[in-house]
Design an enzyme around this catalytic site. Sequence first.
Site, PDB file in Angstrom:
ATOM      1  N   GLU A 129     -11.481  -1.936  -3.900  1.00  0.00           N
ATOM      2  CA  GLU A 129     -11.637  -1.140  -2.673  1.00  0.00           C
ATOM      3  C   GLU A 129     -13.072  -0.756  -2.337  1.00  0.00           C
ATOM      4  OE1 GLU A 129      -8.947   2.165  -3.190  1.00  0.00           O
ATOM      5  OE2 GLU A 129      -7.199   0.875  -3.280  1.00  0.00           O
ATOM      6  N   GLU A 169      -0.274  -5.526  -5.511  1.00  0.00           N
ATOM      7  CA  GLU A 169       0.354  -4.191  -5.606  1.00  0.00           C
ATOM      8  C   GLU A 169       1.466  -4.077  -4.570  1.00  0.00           C
ATOM      9  OE1 GLU A 169      -2.570  -1.046  -5.509  1.00  0.00           O
ATOM     10  OE2 GLU A 169      -4.009  -2.200  -6.680  1.00  0.00           O
TER      11      GLU A 169
END
Length: 366
Positions: free
Chosen positions: A155, A260
Amino acid sequence: MILKRNYVAVSTAMFMMGTVAGFSQSIPSLKDAYKKDFGIGTCLNNAQIEERDPATTAFIASQFNMATPENIMKSALLHPKWDTYDFTMGDKLIEFGKKHNIKINGHTLIWHSQLPSFIRGIKSADSIRTFFTDHIKTVAGHYSGKVYSWDVVNEALNEDGTMRKSVFLQYLGDDFVTEAFRLAQQASPKTELYYNDYNNEQPKKRAGCIELVKKIKAAGVRIDGVGIQGHWHVGKVPFKDIEESILQYAALGVKVMFTELDIEVLPRNFQGADVGQRMTANAQSNPYPDALPDSVQQQLASDYENLFKLFLKHKDKVTRVTFWGVNDGDSWLNGWPIRGRTNYPLLFDRKNQPKPAFDKVIALKK
Ligand code: XIL
């Protein structure tokens, strides 16, 4: 060990007596069904890693061949003090993987979230660089040859494709991503190295992600794959953007993974998975405390079916699909972005029974 619907785990002998009332057909295995296509993973929490419930362990081993630690390899947990590392739980996960034939994806070396608390006290570039370097060398070194892969950086991007203003960007500048991969490669030369993010199937963020991959490669540093987290919303899965992203990332010569995966079914006023973002509860925010209405269940099943159709269409580029949780009860979405909700984002219900979405995903392989 054979796993049954309704019966959590039974021995082969009991299976032979399968006509006894209450026994129904056995639960097919996702990892077996997709064996020739791509790996099937889950994230694992402490109770699962410590094998506190044997039936759960058997269930995990029957369905998954890859796993990512949900929290225990994040820096706050592995590196609680400046000069203290705690590998206890991570080492247990490595043993779990060996014992059950599950490949471990380390998650994650460099992330702006779940950082050790001492980071807040650091105000100099030199000290941040020392933390950054020591952390990657020590952790990647410790697990070298033990984990199959690392989410080296997690991220680092904003929604518009620019770099997120993290403590790493602030003190180290935007080369920190390349540097993280260089250090990981040195410390763990045989481990696959990935960049991981959410919403990086969206065009602007994807463009930023592509720039990152190109920059790493241009520096002569290895990157093996891009992880698209895949925290999506029921009825709104961005199939076109996902397909375009698989093609564009693969064209860079890297593997593509869905790392995820879960599909939100509850009200939410934003997309993505910025763990720092929260919502205030109101009377409408937990609409299904007892059960998921059939219409939503069917939409969820159809979304998962279409996703897996897409993954299969590009199985030469997609190497792994990891769910963020074994069953609905484990999901972080019961607690984020609002605490205490009852969510239903995965393929198995709270008793590890297959949902209609699971049946659809399995049916694609029949
Ligand atoms: C989540 C975990 O599931 C939670 O238990 C924890 O409280 C916060 O982090 N993106 C990631 C994951 O890369 O590490 C996050 O996991 C979910 C979003």
